[in-house]
Write a protein that holds these residues in place. Sequence first.
Motif, PDB file in Angstrom:
ATOM      1  N   GLY A   1      40.899  45.756  39.655  1.00 25.14           N
ATOM      2  CA  GLY A   1      40.592  46.013  41.048  1.00 25.14           C
ATOM      3  C   GLY A   1      41.404  47.225  40.822  1.00 25.14           C
ATOM      4  O   GLY A   1      42.085  47.091  42.268  1.00 25.14           O
TER       5      GLY A   1
ATOM      6  N   PRO B   1      42.880  50.657  41.513  1.00 27.65           N
ATOM      7  CA  PRO B   1      41.613  52.327  42.292  1.00 27.65           C
ATOM      8  C   PRO B   1      41.961  52.865  40.857  1.00 27.65           C
ATOM      9  O   PRO B   1      43.211  52.622  40.462  1.00 27.65           O
ATOM     10  CB  PRO B   1      43.048  51.739  43.650  1.00 27.65           C
ATOM     11  CG  PRO B   1      43.112  51.006  43.954  1.00 27.65           C
ATOM     12  CD  PRO B   1      43.529  50.130  43.122  1.00 27.65           C
TER      13      PRO B   1
ATOM     14  N   GLY C   1      45.769  52.896  47.400  1.00 29.55           N
ATOM     15  CA  GLY C   1      44.955  51.522  47.167  1.00 29.55           C
ATOM     16  C   GLY C   1      46.318  50.305  48.525  1.00 29.55           C
ATOM     17  O   GLY C   1      46.614  50.960  48.991  1.00 29.55           O
TER      18      GLY C   1
ATOM     19  N   GLU D   1      43.381  44.359  45.347  1.00 34.84           N
ATOM     20  CA  GLU D   1      44.336  45.159  44.984  1.00 34.84           C
ATOM     21  C   GLU D   1      45.497  45.417  45.035  1.00 34.84           C
ATOM     22  O   GLU D   1      45.781  46.295  44.118  1.00 34.84           O
ATOM     23  CB  GLU D   1      42.834  46.283  45.536  1.00 34.84           C
ATOM     24  CG  GLU D   1      43.020  48.055  45.778  1.00 34.84           C
ATOM     25  CD  GLU D   1      42.655  48.918  45.877  1.00 34.84           C
ATOM     26  OE1 GLU D   1      40.852  48.494  46.451  1.00 34.84           O
ATOM     27  OE2 GLU D   1      42.626  49.267  47.104  1.00 34.84           O
TER      28      GLU D   1
END
Length: 140
Positions: free
Chosen positions: A26, A28, A42, A48
């Motif tokens: 997850g 970025p 992100g 994330e």
Amino acid sequence: MYLSIQQWGLVAACLMTFFASQVIAGLPMARTSPAGVAYVVGGVGEDERQAMRTAYKHYKLRVEVAEQGGAYTAGMRLALRDMQGKLLLDVLVDGPWLLVDLPSGSYQLLVTKEGRQFVQKISLGNEAQQHVVFIWPKGP
């Protein structure tokens, strides 16, 4: 040295596994500014944010932007300069968190959204990581 088809297949499988693990985790994609500064934007969604919390130990600076009331926000332009005025990073932040890898020193952070600007001086030490939170005021 030449690789056989089987060896190329193994290399491709390893690379695919590596890149798939990055996506599954997850986090970025890390980027680099024209000035050579590594950063990650992100924090959209809990998965994330958790990945970015884990990655934070590799970055000296974490910038977080929220609205009054605590809701995360995005869509701001962030510019980071050293104290001599050299532009190190100029990015449109499409998530509420930004991780930046910088050497120790003093910097100026300028955040702009909807024509409003906020400036903050940041000092990074040798070991400590800095967490900067901008609370974006409501209204015009």
